[in-house]
Scaffold this active site. Structure first.
Site, PDB file in Angstrom:
ATOM      1  N   ILE A 132      10.110  21.591   5.912  1.00 53.07           N
ATOM      2  CA  ILE A 132      10.990  21.534   4.748  1.00 53.07           C
ATOM      3  C   ILE A 132      12.321  21.110   5.370  1.00 53.07           C
ATOM      4  O   ILE A 132      13.060  21.939   5.899  1.00 53.07           O
ATOM      5  CB  ILE A 132      11.111  22.893   4.023  1.00 53.07           C
ATOM      6  CG1 ILE A 132       9.751  23.364   3.528  1.00 53.07           C
ATOM      7  CG2 ILE A 132      12.095  22.771   2.858  1.00 53.07           C
ATOM      8  CD1 ILE A 132       9.754  24.751   2.915  1.00 53.07           C
ATOM      9  N   PRO A 133      12.598  19.804   5.378  1.00 54.90           N
ATOM     10  CA  PRO A 133      13.655  19.244   6.229  1.00 54.90           C
ATOM     11  C   PRO A 133      15.081  19.505   5.742  1.00 54.90           C
ATOM     12  O   PRO A 133      15.812  18.590   5.355  1.00 54.90           O
ATOM     13  CB  PRO A 133      13.318  17.749   6.236  1.00 54.90           C
ATOM     14  CG  PRO A 133      12.672  17.516   4.904  1.00 54.90           C
ATOM     15  CD  PRO A 133      11.888  18.773   4.624  1.00 54.90           C
ATOM     16  N   CYS A 134      15.487  20.757   5.791  1.00 50.08           N
ATOM     17  CA  CYS A 134      16.811  21.139   5.321  1.00 50.08           C
ATOM     18  C   CYS A 134      17.928  20.474   6.131  1.00 50.08           C
ATOM     19  O   CYS A 134      19.042  20.332   5.640  1.00 50.08           O
ATOM     20  CB  CYS A 134      16.960  22.659   5.320  1.00 50.08           C
ATOM     21  SG  CYS A 134      16.613  23.432   6.901  1.00 50.08           S
ATOM     22  N   HIS A 135      17.613  20.026   7.354  1.00 49.46           N
ATOM     23  CA  HIS A 135      18.631  19.350   8.165  1.00 49.46           C
ATOM     24  C   HIS A 135      19.047  18.011   7.538  1.00 49.46           C
ATOM     25  O   HIS A 135      20.108  17.496   7.863  1.00 49.46           O
ATOM     26  CB  HIS A 135      18.112  19.128   9.593  1.00 49.46           C
ATOM     27  CG  HIS A 135      16.924  18.224   9.663  1.00 49.46           C
ATOM     28  ND1 HIS A 135      15.642  18.670   9.383  1.00 49.46           N
ATOM     29  CD2 HIS A 135      16.822  16.904   9.944  1.00 49.46           C
ATOM     30  CE1 HIS A 135      14.802  17.649   9.508  1.00 49.46           C
ATOM     31  NE2 HIS A 135      15.492  16.574   9.846  1.00 49.46           N
ATOM     32  N   ARG A 136      18.264  17.479   6.619  1.00 51.87           N
ATOM     33  CA  ARG A 136      18.583  16.202   5.968  1.00 51.87           C
ATOM     34  C   ARG A 136      19.582  16.349   4.820  1.00 51.87           C
ATOM     35  O   ARG A 136      20.003  15.363   4.236  1.00 51.87           O
ATOM     36  CB  ARG A 136      17.305  15.556   5.414  1.00 51.87           C
ATOM     37  CG  ARG A 136      16.331  15.165   6.488  1.00 51.87           C
ATOM     38  CD  ARG A 136      15.085  14.533   5.902  1.00 51.87           C
ATOM     39  NE  ARG A 136      14.073  14.402   6.953  1.00 51.87           N
ATOM     40  CZ  ARG A 136      12.778  14.338   6.737  1.00 51.87           C
ATOM     41  NH1 ARG A 136      12.307  14.381   5.501  1.00 51.87           N
ATOM     42  NH2 ARG A 136      11.937  14.240   7.743  1.00 51.87           N
TER      43      ARG A 136
END
Length: 170
Positions: A132-136
């Site tokens: 769940i690419p929260c860094h994006r």
């Protein structure tokens, strides 16, 4: 209901990771920034005090290969959260590899354009880093914003994805 958690460790280009799964799928993925034993205790607390755990580094290494090496292997997720969190995390998963979106974009995507702060809180509580690419997700002014493992790592992940995408297009 007692659930079995299988966890393991792997190295990534950005440091050690811990990956955990239930029978339903990956339930936790974190970069290790402190004591491994403490991380395991925190994992068990998130999933219940009496959650039995076993170690399987091969599983974690497979997940690492999928994320960082492009290994083609489907990964199921076992995501637990509030309805709001699940909507936010689902929307975050729509942001393509190598791209970013803003907290406002995510809020609009779930039909809650005034809930930017609540969206940011839900993103900060994401238990499955990278998948769940929260860094994006960044601020509207283009700054990276906070990240559980630090702004520097967040920027490195964004840059790595953009570089990987550019190299794949060559």
């Amino acid at each position: 209901m007692m659930r079995q958690i299988v966890y393991g460790f792997s190295d990534s280009p950005f440091g050690h990771i811990i990956v955990a799964r239930t029978w339903e799928g990956i339930c936790d993925l974190q970069f290790l920034d402190y004591n491994r034993l403490e991380t395991i205790h925190q994992l068990a607390k998130r999933w219940g005090v009496y959650t039995p755990t076993t170690q399987n580094d091969t599983m974690a290494q497979t997940v690492e290969r999928v994320i960082f090496e492009g290994y083609d292997h489907p990964l199921k997720l076992d995501i637990k959260g509030t309805d709001f969190q699940l909507r936010v995390w689902n929307e975050v998963q729509k942001v393509p590899f190598g791209h970013t979106a803003t907290y406002l974009d995510i809020a609009k995507g779930i039909g809650e354009p005034k809930a930017v702060r609540a969206v940011a809180t839900a993103i900060a509580q994401n238990p499955i880093a990278m998948l769940i690419p929260c860094h994006r997700i960044i601020h509207s002014d283009g700054t990276t914003g906070e990240y559980h493992w630090g702004k520097e790592l967040k920027q490195q992940l964004i840059d790595w994805e953009k570089d990987s995408l550019l190299n794949a297009q060559k």
